[in-house]
Design a protein around this motif. Structure first.
Motif, PDB file in Angstrom:
ATOM      1  N   CYS A  17      76.380 -12.461 -41.632  1.00  0.00           N
ATOM      2  CA  CYS A  17      75.475 -11.522 -42.305  1.00  0.00           C
ATOM      3  C   CYS A  17      74.633 -12.251 -43.349  1.00  0.00           C
ATOM      4  CB  CYS A  17      76.274 -10.415 -42.986  1.00  0.00           C
ATOM      5  SG  CYS A  17      77.535  -9.640 -41.938  1.00  0.00           S
ATOM      6  N   THR A  18      73.332 -11.966 -43.349  1.00  0.00           N
ATOM      7  CA  THR A  18      72.408 -12.599 -44.301  1.00  0.00           C
ATOM      8  C   THR A  18      71.784 -11.535 -45.197  1.00  0.00           C
ATOM      9  OG1 THR A  18      71.883 -14.380 -42.745  1.00  0.00           O
ATOM     10  CG2 THR A  18      70.347 -14.019 -44.561  1.00  0.00           C
ATOM     11  N   TYR A  19      71.897 -11.736 -46.509  1.00  0.00           N
ATOM     12  CA  TYR A  19      71.335 -10.816 -47.510  1.00  0.00           C
ATOM     13  C   TYR A  19      70.243 -11.569 -48.275  1.00  0.00           C
ATOM     14  CZ  TYR A  19      75.929  -8.723 -46.587  1.00  0.00           C
ATOM     15  OH  TYR A  19      77.054  -8.208 -45.970  1.00  0.00           O
ATOM     16  N   GLU A  20      69.057 -10.976 -48.384  1.00  0.00           N
ATOM     17  CA  GLU A  20      67.933 -11.606 -49.076  1.00  0.00           C
ATOM     18  C   GLU A  20      67.415 -10.682 -50.172  1.00  0.00           C
ATOM     19  OE1 GLU A  20      64.905 -13.600 -46.640  1.00  0.00           O
ATOM     20  OE2 GLU A  20      66.056 -12.964 -44.883  1.00  0.00           O
TER      21      GLU A  20
ATOM     22  N   PRO B  10      56.667 -12.977 -58.344  1.00  0.00           N
ATOM     23  CA  PRO B  10      56.484 -14.350 -58.846  1.00  0.00           C
ATOM     24  C   PRO B  10      56.648 -14.403 -60.365  1.00  0.00           C
ATOM     25  CG  PRO B  10      54.793 -13.816 -57.241  1.00  0.00           C
ATOM     26  CD  PRO B  10      55.530 -12.535 -57.509  1.00  0.00           C
ATOM     27  N   GLY B  11      57.291 -15.453 -60.842  1.00  0.00           N
ATOM     28  CA  GLY B  11      57.531 -15.610 -62.280  1.00  0.00           C
ATOM     29  C   GLY B  11      58.872 -15.075 -62.726  1.00  0.00           C
ATOM     30  N   TYR B  12      59.500 -14.256 -61.892  1.00  0.00           N
ATOM     31  CA  TYR B  12      60.815 -13.711 -62.202  1.00  0.00           C
ATOM     32  C   TYR B  12      61.914 -14.592 -61.607  1.00  0.00           C
ATOM     33  CZ  TYR B  12      59.105  -9.166 -63.897  1.00  0.00           C
ATOM     34  OH  TYR B  12      58.519  -8.166 -64.610  1.00  0.00           O
ATOM     35  N   LEU B  13      63.095 -14.515 -62.188  1.00  0.00           N
ATOM     36  CA  LEU B  13      64.311 -15.071 -61.610  1.00  0.00           C
ATOM     37  C   LEU B  13      65.212 -13.915 -61.201  1.00  0.00           C
ATOM     38  CD1 LEU B  13      65.075 -17.919 -64.199  1.00  0.00           C
ATOM     39  CD2 LEU B  13      63.719 -18.056 -62.104  1.00  0.00           C
ATOM     40  N   ILE B  14      66.268 -14.213 -60.476  1.00  0.00           N
ATOM     41  CA  ILE B  14      67.220 -13.177 -60.066  1.00  0.00           C
ATOM     42  C   ILE B  14      68.595 -13.569 -60.588  1.00  0.00           C
ATOM     43  CG2 ILE B  14      68.302 -11.981 -58.125  1.00  0.00           C
ATOM     44  CD1 ILE B  14      65.751 -12.757 -56.499  1.00  0.00           C
TER      45      ILE B  14
ATOM     46  N   TYR C 238      72.706 -19.302 -51.789  1.00  0.00           N
ATOM     47  CA  TYR C 238      71.559 -20.217 -51.857  1.00  0.00           C
ATOM     48  C   TYR C 238      70.685 -19.768 -53.024  1.00  0.00           C
ATOM     49  CZ  TYR C 238      72.831 -21.558 -47.051  1.00  0.00           C
ATOM     50  OH  TYR C 238      73.498 -21.993 -45.928  1.00  0.00           O
ATOM     51  N   LYS C 239      70.945 -20.319 -54.210  1.00  0.00           N
ATOM     52  CA  LYS C 239      70.180 -19.821 -55.362  1.00  0.00           C
ATOM     53  C   LYS C 239      68.781 -20.421 -55.447  1.00  0.00           C
ATOM     54  CE  LYS C 239      72.087 -22.842 -58.981  1.00  0.00           C
ATOM     55  NZ  LYS C 239      72.807 -22.793 -60.275  1.00  0.00           N
ATOM     56  N   THR C 240      68.483 -21.395 -54.590  1.00  0.00           N
ATOM     57  CA  THR C 240      67.103 -21.885 -54.495  1.00  0.00           C
ATOM     58  C   THR C 240      66.274 -21.012 -53.559  1.00  0.00           C
ATOM     59  OG1 THR C 240      67.634 -23.336 -52.636  1.00  0.00           O
ATOM     60  CG2 THR C 240      67.880 -24.255 -54.855  1.00  0.00           C
ATOM     61  N   GLY C 241      66.945 -20.130 -52.795  1.00  0.00           N
ATOM     62  CA  GLY C 241      66.239 -19.304 -51.829  1.00  0.00           C
ATOM     63  C   GLY C 241      65.803 -20.066 -50.605  1.00  0.00           C
TER      64      GLY C 241
ATOM     65  N   LEU D   6      78.467 -15.404 -63.177  1.00  0.00           N
ATOM     66  CA  LEU D   6      77.098 -15.032 -63.541  1.00  0.00           C
ATOM     67  C   LEU D   6      76.196 -16.245 -63.446  1.00  0.00           C
ATOM     68  CD1 LEU D   6      75.137 -12.882 -64.667  1.00  0.00           C
ATOM     69  CD2 LEU D   6      75.832 -13.622 -66.970  1.00  0.00           C
ATOM     70  N   ASP D   7      75.100 -16.107 -62.729  1.00  0.00           N
ATOM     71  CA  ASP D   7      74.178 -17.220 -62.493  1.00  0.00           C
ATOM     72  C   ASP D   7      72.800 -16.653 -62.226  1.00  0.00           C
ATOM     73  OD1 ASP D   7      73.254 -19.798 -62.114  1.00  0.00           O
ATOM     74  OD2 ASP D   7      74.841 -20.352 -60.714  1.00  0.00           O
ATOM     75  N   SER D   8      71.834 -17.517 -62.015  1.00  0.00           N
ATOM     76  CA  SER D   8      70.485 -17.066 -61.685  1.00  0.00           C
ATOM     77  C   SER D   8      69.876 -18.019 -60.674  1.00  0.00           C
ATOM     78  CB  SER D   8      69.593 -16.990 -62.933  1.00  0.00           C
ATOM     79  OG  SER D   8      69.370 -18.275 -63.462  1.00  0.00           O
ATOM     80  N   THR D   9      68.881 -17.540 -59.988  1.00  0.00           N
ATOM     81  CA  THR D   9      68.155 -18.360 -59.023  1.00  0.00           C
ATOM     82  C   THR D   9      67.242 -19.341 -59.748  1.00  0.00           C
ATOM     83  OG1 THR D   9      66.443 -16.659 -58.919  1.00  0.00           O
ATOM     84  CG2 THR D   9      68.203 -16.561 -57.266  1.00  0.00           C
ATOM     85  N   THR D  10      66.748 -20.318 -59.022  1.00  0.00           N
ATOM     86  CA  THR D  10      65.782 -21.253 -59.590  1.00  0.00           C
ATOM     87  C   THR D  10      64.348 -20.763 -59.397  1.00  0.00           C
ATOM     88  OG1 THR D  10      65.755 -22.504 -57.520  1.00  0.00           O
ATOM     89  CG2 THR D  10      67.314 -23.214 -59.211  1.00  0.00           C
ATOM     90  N   GLY D  11      64.186 -19.776 -58.556  1.00  0.00           N
ATOM     91  CA  GLY D  11      62.874 -19.168 -58.309  1.00  0.00           C
ATOM     92  C   GLY D  11      63.039 -17.670 -58.162  1.00  0.00           C
ATOM     93  N   ASN D  12      62.164 -17.041 -57.380  1.00  0.00           N
ATOM     94  CA  ASN D  12      62.183 -15.582 -57.274  1.00  0.00           C
ATOM     95  C   ASN D  12      62.858 -15.090 -55.992  1.00  0.00           C
ATOM     96  OD1 ASN D  12      60.074 -16.526 -55.607  1.00  0.00           O
ATOM     97  ND2 ASN D  12      59.008 -14.556 -55.727  1.00  0.00           N
ATOM     98  N   ARG D  13      63.696 -15.950 -55.383  1.00  0.00           N
ATOM     99  CA  ARG D  13      64.328 -15.562 -54.126  1.00  0.00           C
ATOM    100  C   ARG D  13      65.804 -15.963 -54.117  1.00  0.00           C
ATOM    101  NH1 ARG D  13      63.550 -17.843 -48.450  1.00  0.00           N
ATOM    102  NH2 ARG D  13      63.746 -16.071 -47.032  1.00  0.00           N
ATOM    103  N   LEU D  14      66.641 -15.044 -53.613  1.00  0.00           N
ATOM    104  CA  LEU D  14      68.079 -15.283 -53.476  1.00  0.00           C
ATOM    105  C   LEU D  14      68.496 -15.008 -52.039  1.00  0.00           C
ATOM    106  CD1 LEU D  14      71.041 -15.644 -54.604  1.00  0.00           C
ATOM    107  CD2 LEU D  14      70.997 -13.170 -55.029  1.00  0.00           C
ATOM    108  N   ILE D  15      69.284 -15.921 -51.469  1.00  0.00           N
ATOM    109  CA  ILE D  15      69.848 -15.711 -50.135  1.00  0.00           C
ATOM    110  C   ILE D  15      71.362 -15.859 -50.212  1.00  0.00           C
ATOM    111  CG2 ILE D  15      69.961 -16.535 -47.750  1.00  0.00           C
ATOM    112  CD1 ILE D  15      67.127 -17.522 -47.989  1.00  0.00           C
ATOM    113  N   VAL D  16      72.076 -14.894 -49.642  1.00  0.00           N
ATOM    114  CA  VAL D  16      73.534 -14.941 -49.562  1.00  0.00           C
ATOM    115  C   VAL D  16      73.935 -14.737 -48.110  1.00  0.00           C
ATOM    116  CG1 VAL D  16      75.694 -13.831 -50.253  1.00  0.00           C
ATOM    117  CG2 VAL D  16      73.846 -14.106 -51.919  1.00  0.00           C
ATOM    118  N   ILE D  17      74.804 -15.600 -47.598  1.00  0.00           N
ATOM    119  CA  ILE D  17      75.282 -15.490 -46.222  1.00  0.00           C
ATOM    120  C   ILE D  17      76.801 -15.308 -46.230  1.00  0.00           C
ATOM    121  CG2 ILE D  17      75.596 -16.716 -44.028  1.00  0.00           C
ATOM    122  CD1 ILE D  17      72.916 -17.999 -44.413  1.00  0.00           C
TER     123      ILE D  17
END
Length: 389
Positions: free
Chosen positions: A62-65, A70-74, A98-101, A118-129
């Motif tokens: 399962c892949t969650y995106e 733009p300009g936000y982190l997650i 995948y916190k780099t997306g 607790l963490d954050s992405t390096t950009g505006n996209r998060l992928i979890v598998i």
């Protein structure tokens, strides 16, 4: 011979699964799906298929995106985690983050009851598998996420590097040093620093900032600069926990509003396996100040810092030592360094606290289970060895 050892491995796996039982807990009310894409909400949660009513199915993939503007982190973390535990160092069912997306990058994998901190992405996209194998079903997981606009976060004068964004709001990597401090969780940084836990949590998932001499020249420096602080209403105290090996230096610098800098603390003493605290008085000043934390690379050195805080009131339990003069370094930036920035290289009296040693131990129940499993493994291997001979 091979068949016997395969039976041993299967028996150990079975023992681990029987031993791995969580207490009754309350599951978050998040209806599970196998994957999904989330783009229109500022926050939300997703969970494994079947959650919270049934265990997840075998052979799940399962892949969650999650995507923010733009300009936000997650920011993200798990709020429930109960998947198949690690067996012989392997996660057969796992949650990969995948916190780099970017799926081409190496993910961080979690299994068992190891929570996603607790963490954050390096950009505006998060992928979890999420993937599960052919055997053993568990209740599953829940991941909660939310958009973060770093530009509107208020500055803070204390920093333990454990927030969603590792470098606390208002703190910056100085532009006129030679390299940056690294910020990592202990489990990632330990292979470089040898430091297995942070000071804040005493665990492998806590973060700290560090520098090493690897790939550096003697005397190279890295500086973290605090937000502006107003200390016109009394004496303040700056605290920082540090840990060091080798011949590097730690300096604390008070940067005045006119750009002048006073070196008010230095340490070249190796603490080895101990976290120590420096408590440095900041006198009442009519104009704003900033605190700079500078690490100097030695010929073979490691330096880590954690739990920085500027608080009102005098420092406690302090002793006197002397700041060691240091030479100027060439700034890494090609831009001309501001002429208002000066260095005070004269020796002066400063204050620092004696070593404070802390230790972290496993919960007795956890240690008992680990000891039991290890003893059973040794007995089974010995039994097989005797059968073969």
């Amino acid at each position: 011979m091979t068949e016997r050892y395969m039976k041993v491995i299967y028996l150990i796996v079975a023992i681990v699964h029987i031993s791995y039982q969580q207490q009754e807990d309350i599951k978050p009310e998040v209806i599970g799906t196998c994957g999904g894409r989330y783009t229109g909400s500022r926050s939300g949660s997703f969970s494994s298929p079947g959650f919270p009513f049934t265990n997840y199915n075998t052979t799940a993939n399962c892949t969650y995106e999650v995507e923010a503007p733009p300009g936000y982190l997650i920011a993200f973390q798990s709020t429930y985690m109960n998947v198949e535990p690690v067996v012989l160092g392997v996660c057969f069912d796992f949650v990969a983050v995948y916190k780099t997306g970017n799926l081409n990058d190496e993910p961080e994998k979690f299994c068992g009851s190891s929570s996603i901190p607790l963490d954050s992405t390096t950009g505006n996209r998060l992928i979890v598998i999420f993937q599960s194998d052919l055997t053993f079903n568990y209740p599953g997981f829940v991941v909660t996420w939310g958009w973060v606009d770093p530009s509107i976060l208020p500055p803070v004068l204390e920093c333990n590097f454990d927030g969603a964004i590792p470098l606390c709001s208002g703190w910056t990597q100085f532009s006129y040093d030679l390299f940056d401090w690294s910020l990592d969780r202990a489990r990632q940084a330990a292979s470089v620093t040898g430091i297995q836990e942070d000071h804040t949590t005493g665990t492998i998932i806590g973060r700290y900032a560090y520098i090493t001499s690897e790939g550096r020249n003697l005397g190279d420096n890295a500086i973290l600069l605090s937000p502006t602080a107003y200390v016109n209403d009394g004496e303040y105290c700056f605290n920082v926990w540090y840990r060091s090996t080798g011949d590097g230096y730690l300096y604390i610098i008070k940067v005045n509003s006119d750009g002048s800098a006073e070196y008010i603390f230095s340490s070249s003493t190796a603490t080895n396996q101990d976290w120590r605290v420096a408590r440095v008085p900041i006198p009442q000043t009519a104009t704003p100040v900033q605190i700079a934390v500078e690490g100097i690379s030695g010929s073979n050195s490691t330096l880590a810092i954690d739990d920085m805080q500027l608080s009102k009131g005098p420092c406690q339990a302090i002793t006197t030592s002397t700041v060691t003069p240091r030479v100027s370094v060439t700034p890494r930036a090609t831009t001309t360094q501001p002429t208002t920035t000066t260095e005070i290289l004269t020796t002066r009296e400063i204050t620092t606290e004696e070593a404070v040693i802390e230790s972290t131990t496993l919960h007795p129940a956890v240690q008992h289970v680990l000891n039991t499993l290890h003893s059973m493994f040794v007995m089974i291997v010995e039994w097989v060895r005797q059968k073969d001979y």
